[in-house]
Design a protein around this motif. Sequence first.
Motif, PDB file in Angstrom:
ATOM      1  N   LYS A 272       1.034  -1.256  -0.019  1.00 63.80           N
ATOM      2  CA  LYS A 272      -0.030   0.152   0.069  1.00 63.80           C
ATOM      3  C   LYS A 272       0.767   1.188   0.077  1.00 63.80           C
ATOM      4  O   LYS A 272       0.427   2.149  -0.432  1.00 63.80           O
TER       5      LYS A 272
ATOM      6  N   PHE B 288       2.261   5.627   5.095  1.00 63.90           N
ATOM      7  CA  PHE B 288       1.047   6.496   5.578  1.00 63.90           C
ATOM      8  C   PHE B 288       1.790   7.100   6.680  1.00 63.90           C
ATOM      9  O   PHE B 288       2.445   6.997   7.637  1.00 63.90           O
TER      10      PHE B 288
ATOM     11  N   ILE C  42      -7.673   4.223   7.778  1.00 63.98           N
ATOM     12  CA  ILE C  42      -7.093   5.174   6.721  1.00 63.98           C
ATOM     13  C   ILE C  42      -8.214   6.420   6.645  1.00 63.98           C
ATOM     14  O   ILE C  42      -9.285   6.294   6.485  1.00 63.98           O
TER      15      ILE C  42
ATOM     16  N   GLU D 214      -6.768   7.898   1.656  1.00 67.02           N
ATOM     17  CA  GLU D 214      -5.860   6.959   0.926  1.00 67.02           C
ATOM     18  C   GLU D 214      -4.961   7.697  -0.386  1.00 67.02           C
ATOM     19  O   GLU D 214      -4.140   7.275  -0.471  1.00 67.02           O
ATOM     20  N   ASP D 215      -5.553   8.760  -0.662  1.00 63.65           N
ATOM     21  CA  ASP D 215      -4.761   9.443  -1.904  1.00 63.65           C
ATOM     22  C   ASP D 215      -3.656  10.027  -1.215  1.00 63.65           C
ATOM     23  O   ASP D 215      -2.706  10.342  -1.997  1.00 63.65           O
TER      24      ASP D 215
ATOM     25  N   PHE E 268      -2.288   9.453   1.530  1.00 63.26           N
ATOM     26  CA  PHE E 268      -1.655   8.442   2.505  1.00 63.26           C
ATOM     27  C   PHE E 268      -1.575   8.915   3.978  1.00 63.26           C
ATOM     28  O   PHE E 268      -0.547   9.198   4.651  1.00 63.26           O
TER      29      PHE E 268
ATOM     30  N   GLY F 187      -3.500   8.583   7.874  1.00 68.32           N
ATOM     31  CA  GLY F 187      -4.089   7.647   8.766  1.00 68.32           C
ATOM     32  C   GLY F 187      -3.876   8.037  10.088  1.00 68.32           C
ATOM     33  O   GLY F 187      -3.496   8.996  10.492  1.00 68.32           O
TER      34      GLY F 187
END
Length: 292
Positions: A20, A23, A48, A51-52, A54, A56
Amino acid sequence: MTGKIVKGIAGFYYVYCDGKGLFECKAKGVFRNKKIKPLVGDNVELDILDEDKFLGSIVNILPRNNCLLRPEVANVDQAVIIFAVREPEPNLNLLSRFLIRMEKEGVDTIICFNKEELADESRCLELRGIFEESGCRVLFTSTYEKTGMEELLCSIEGKTTVFAGPSGVGKSSVINYIYPDAFMETGAVSDKIKRGKHTTRHSELFHVHGDTYIMDTPGFTSLYLEEFDKDEIRFYFHEFEPYEGKCRFHGCVHVNEPDCAVKEAVAEGKINRIRYENYVEIYNERKNVRRY
């Protein structure tokens, strides 16, 4: 999602999730309330947030195999303690202290004397002789001449290894050799005082390949053993083991007692005198500590 903390800076934790990416995370306030601090090396669960971008949030720290305080890291299989053979001259008492702390934490330790090109064979034999009975493997390396590096690479294969040592010993150069993508800063040693500049300001974990990880930690110049009682120090010096129980007095601490088998072994050259002197200095330090 689960991942591993590879870096922590100013309250932000960078978590690598296989497949992935990396993050940037904050830890939930519940950890602060419980006085639990996420550490580099921790395996964690995270939510998360974006997600774009990164982003979290760490929601759970998975059980740790171990946890070190100096350096402050988690889940390590072994430690490589790097000192230079010269420039700067190795502080062998400091090295002995580090071996004590690593054994206390149950972490196997490799002693790596770097900058081998600066010393002749007799100097290397002398250093090996001091620590050959310490219970640790002793390696000699030179990132300048590329000697000893293959042996070191074999020693870390398939393990999470924390690298530690004083500033200026070439630790960053060793890590650069193992993992060139680290782009470590390799600050020069001051010509005036022969001590290194601090080039690592935080602990950081690098994924070399497969199950092989290496962890860099900030350099240190001192190491205190506050939590150790004076009477337990002798049990961390493996050189003494063959002589335990052979002294005149039960519970002999091998310092001032007469008819001490350990002191006799030192006088006969069976125990390295420098290691014994390291022990006495640490013992006396702990003996003289005021307890409140």
